[in-house]
Design a protein around this motif. Structure first.
Motif, mmCIF file in Angstrom:
data_model
loop_
_atom_site.group_PDB
_atom_site.id
_atom_site.type_symbol
_atom_site.label_atom_id
_atom_site.label_comp_id
_atom_site.label_asym_id
_atom_site.label_seq_id
_atom_site.Cartn_x
_atom_site.Cartn_y
_atom_site.Cartn_z
ATOM 1 N N LEU A 41 0.804 -1.213 0.000
ATOM 2 C CA LEU A 41 0.000 0.000 0.000
ATOM 3 C C LEU A 41 0.845 1.276 0.000
ATOM 4 C CD1 LEU A 41 -2.687 -1.106 2.598
ATOM 5 C CD2 LEU A 41 -3.112 -0.611 0.188
ATOM 6 N N LEU A 42 2.155 1.142 0.088
ATOM 7 C CA LEU A 42 3.019 2.321 0.154
ATOM 8 C C LEU A 42 2.956 3.182 -1.118
ATOM 9 C CD1 LEU A 42 5.011 3.797 2.004
ATOM 10 C CD2 LEU A 42 6.839 2.385 1.026
ATOM 11 N N PRO A 43 3.001 2.605 -2.315
ATOM 12 C CA PRO A 43 2.938 3.445 -3.521
ATOM 13 C C PRO A 43 1.537 4.031 -3.718
ATOM 14 C CG PRO A 43 3.875 1.276 -3.994
ATOM 15 C CD PRO A 43 3.241 1.190 -2.650
ATOM 16 N N GLN A 44 1.476 5.225 -4.236
ATOM 17 C CA GLN A 44 0.177 5.852 -4.502
ATOM 18 C C GLN A 44 -0.586 5.092 -5.572
ATOM 19 O OE1 GLN A 44 -0.164 10.225 -4.827
ATOM 20 N NE2 GLN A 44 -1.034 9.884 -6.856
ATOM 21 N N LEU A 48 -6.688 -6.521 -3.769
ATOM 22 C CA LEU A 48 -5.756 -7.566 -3.330
ATOM 23 C C LEU A 48 -5.241 -7.270 -1.925
ATOM 24 C CD1 LEU A 48 -4.011 -10.082 -3.953
ATOM 25 C CD2 LEU A 48 -2.311 -8.526 -4.936
ATOM 26 N N ALA A 49 -4.860 -6.014 -1.674
ATOM 27 C CA ALA A 49 -4.365 -5.637 -0.353
ATOM 28 C C ALA A 49 -5.448 -5.785 0.703
ATOM 29 C CB ALA A 49 -3.848 -4.198 -0.382
ATOM 30 N N ALA A 50 -6.671 -5.360 0.375
ATOM 31 C CA ALA A 50 -7.779 -5.463 1.332
ATOM 32 C C ALA A 50 -8.094 -6.924 1.646
ATOM 33 C CB ALA A 50 -9.007 -4.758 0.774
ATOM 34 N N GLY A 51 -8.125 -7.765 0.615
ATOM 35 C CA GLY A 51 -8.367 -9.184 0.845
ATOM 36 C C GLY A 51 -7.288 -9.825 1.699
ATOM 37 N N TRP A 52 -6.042 -9.402 1.479
ATOM 38 C CA TRP A 52 -4.930 -9.941 2.266
ATOM 39 C C TRP A 52 -5.037 -9.533 3.728
ATOM 40 C CZ3 TRP A 52 -1.478 -13.610 1.850
ATOM 41 C CH2 TRP A 52 -0.399 -13.633 2.729
ATOM 42 N N VAL A 53 -5.414 -8.270 3.979
ATOM 43 C CA VAL A 53 -5.575 -7.802 5.361
ATOM 44 C C VAL A 53 -6.674 -8.605 6.069
ATOM 45 C CG1 VAL A 53 -6.334 -5.856 6.786
ATOM 46 C CG2 VAL A 53 -4.680 -5.487 4.957
ATOM 47 N N LEU A 54 -7.768 -8.887 5.376
ATOM 48 C CA LEU A 54 -8.840 -9.702 5.964
ATOM 49 C C LEU A 54 -8.336 -11.101 6.307
ATOM 50 C CD1 LEU A 54 -12.238 -9.137 4.109
ATOM 51 C CD2 LEU A 54 -11.720 -8.799 6.523
ATOM 52 N N PHE A 55 -7.585 -11.694 5.393
ATOM 53 C CA PHE A 55 -7.036 -13.031 5.635
ATOM 54 C C PHE A 55 -6.108 -13.025 6.841
ATOM 55 C CE2 PHE A 55 -3.413 -15.908 4.924
ATOM 56 C CZ PHE A 55 -4.065 -17.126 5.015
ATOM 57 N N MET A 56 -5.264 -12.000 6.956
ATOM 58 C CA MET A 56 -4.323 -11.938 8.062
ATOM 59 C C MET A 56 -5.022 -11.637 9.388
ATOM 60 S SD MET A 56 -1.621 -12.943 6.749
ATOM 61 C CE MET A 56 -0.769 -12.897 8.325
ATOM 62 N N GLN A 57 -6.158 -10.947 9.337
ATOM 63 C CA GLN A 57 -6.935 -10.750 10.564
ATOM 64 C C GLN A 57 -7.406 -12.102 11.098
ATOM 65 O OE1 GLN A 57 -7.570 -8.504 12.657
ATOM 66 N NE2 GLN A 57 -9.580 -8.804 13.592
ATOM 67 N N ALA A 58 -7.868 -12.968 10.197
ATOM 68 C CA ALA A 58 -8.274 -14.309 10.610
ATOM 69 C C ALA A 58 -7.081 -15.099 11.143
ATOM 70 C CB ALA A 58 -8.920 -15.046 9.434
#
Length: 396
Positions: free
Chosen positions: A310-313, A324-334
């Motif tokens: 998410l660092l690059p604009q 993709l980033a949002a889906g990954w964050v959800l997976f890592m929350q689980a």
């Protein structure tokens, strides 16, 4: 100047049928998983808590974002706010999913060791008995859910009624109430994190626990919020949410990824530096066997991967990479909640059994169905909010 357009309605009949089917499938999967109570009661209730807290964190985080929207008088988010309101309004279902946990506390004693009468004379428990006792535990849970349900319904109703009468004072009223609601929300979220997660081991404690759990929940719910907006846009139902809205939500997701790293590192560093056995064994227990590799993967996956992604604009402005980033964050929350809860069952190694899959899928289907029914019961965005034009004029 952008024109305020009417919200495009979803095909209600189609989505209602799908929503009811999903709820039926969810109830069937949860009923099937309940057979595990007889053969694997400890694994069942720990798996139930894992799935419950994952979906609870999404609803609790959504309520936070709605409250924050009003408290900060943010105009840019009006177009996308309704979907956070819809997720937060699912709290009555979340409260029903909490009942097996409450039942185990009073009769099963598989989840919370401190609920077992045999430990009543434990010195560590007696020192905390004014707080850790079953009547007070149940009363707190009742208060938490009563507050969350009423607050979420109040915000959802106020926003939806404004769609009909266009009364601008509804926005002012919701904003005034949100200041007090956000304070109570913070207290409820902190003590719920203590009651339902930290109290899994009544001998252990952390002063950063409430903030740590809250930041994870807020980031995960923001990720879900982004995915919902992208899903609606992909179907052509929410074209008003443009690239700039996604960019702003992506920046918030990046900020909360960094904030999670700050809380997680601060908690670990203080416990490592203090080197007190009563505190360090929490991490030692989770750094044993394959749990050690799981913990390393959690650090890399929960912080470094989304942070760098998410660092690059450009990433935050691209629907595919942002999704993709949002889906990954959800997976890592689980994954993080699994690491916090399941070592109480799988002591020596990481394991994922049929019970974990059935319960998680059952709750997911049940709440997804409830969300679809809520989705078709109102406009896709608050079309008569006085700040809507400001939100529509956010251009890429």
């Amino acid at each position: 100047m952008s024109r305020v357009s009417a919200a495009v309605p979803l095909p209600a009949a189609k989505w209602k049928i799908l929503g009811r089917w999903l709820q039926g499938i969810g109830l069937f999967l949860l009923a099937a998983s309940s057979l595990g109570i007889r053969w694997h009661p400890k694994e069942f209730i720990h798996s139930w808590l894992f799935s419950f807290f994952f979906f609870f964190s999404l609803c609790a985080g959504a309520l936070f974002w709605v409250l924050l929207h009003y408290v900060t008088n943010a105009g840019w988010g009006v177009v996308v706010r309704r979907q956070a309101e819809n997720v937060a309004s699912l709290f009555p279902w979340v409260a029903l999913l909490f009942l097996p946990i409450l039942w185990d506390a009073f009769s099963g004693h598989q989840l919370y060791e401190w609920t077992n009468p045999a430990l009543a004379h434990d010195p560590a428990l007696r020192a905390k008995s004014a707080y850790l006792n079953l009547p007070f535990f149940a009363i707190r849970a009742l208060f938490f859910f009563a507050f969350w349900i009423v607050a979420a319904r109040f915000l959802w109703n106020g926003s939806r009624l404004q769609d009909s009468d266009g009364d601008p004072w509804r926005t002012v009223r919701l904003q005034k109430f949100s200041y007090g609601l956000l304070v109570v929300y913070g207290a409820c979220m902190t003590f719920a994190a203590i009651d339902w997660l930290m109290a899994l081991d009544f001998r252990w404690g952390s002063t950063l626990w409430g903030g740590y759990v809250f930041v994870g929940a807020a980031g995960a719910s923001l990720a879900l919020w982004i995915l919902l907006i992208l899903w609606l846009r992909a179907m052509g139902y929410l074209p008003e949410a443009n690239e700039e809205h996604l960019h702003l939500m992506g920046k918030l997701l990046f900020a909360f990824t960094a904030l999670w790293g700050y809380f997680a590192f601060s908690q670990y560093m203080l416990i490592w530096y203090g080197n007190i056995p009563e505190e360090t064994y929490f991490f030692i227990r989770r750094n044993f066997g394959s749990w050690n590799w799981f913990a390393i993967g959690l650090v890399v996956g929960r912080f470094f991967v989304p942070f760098l992604l998410l660092l690059p604009q450009a990433t935050k402005r691209n629907p595919k990479t942002l999704g993709l980033a949002a889906g990954w964050v959800l997976f890592m929350q689980a994954a993080e909640l699994y690491w916090l809860i399941l070592p109480g069952v799988f002591v020596n190694a990481v394991a994922v059994g049929l019970l974990e899959i059935l319960i998680w899928a059952g709750m997911g289907c049940l709440l997804a169905g409830a969300f679809l029914l809520r989705l078709v019961s109102c406009e896709l965005y608050p079309r008569r909010d006085p700040r809507l034009r400001e939100s529509l004029e956010v251009i890429s």
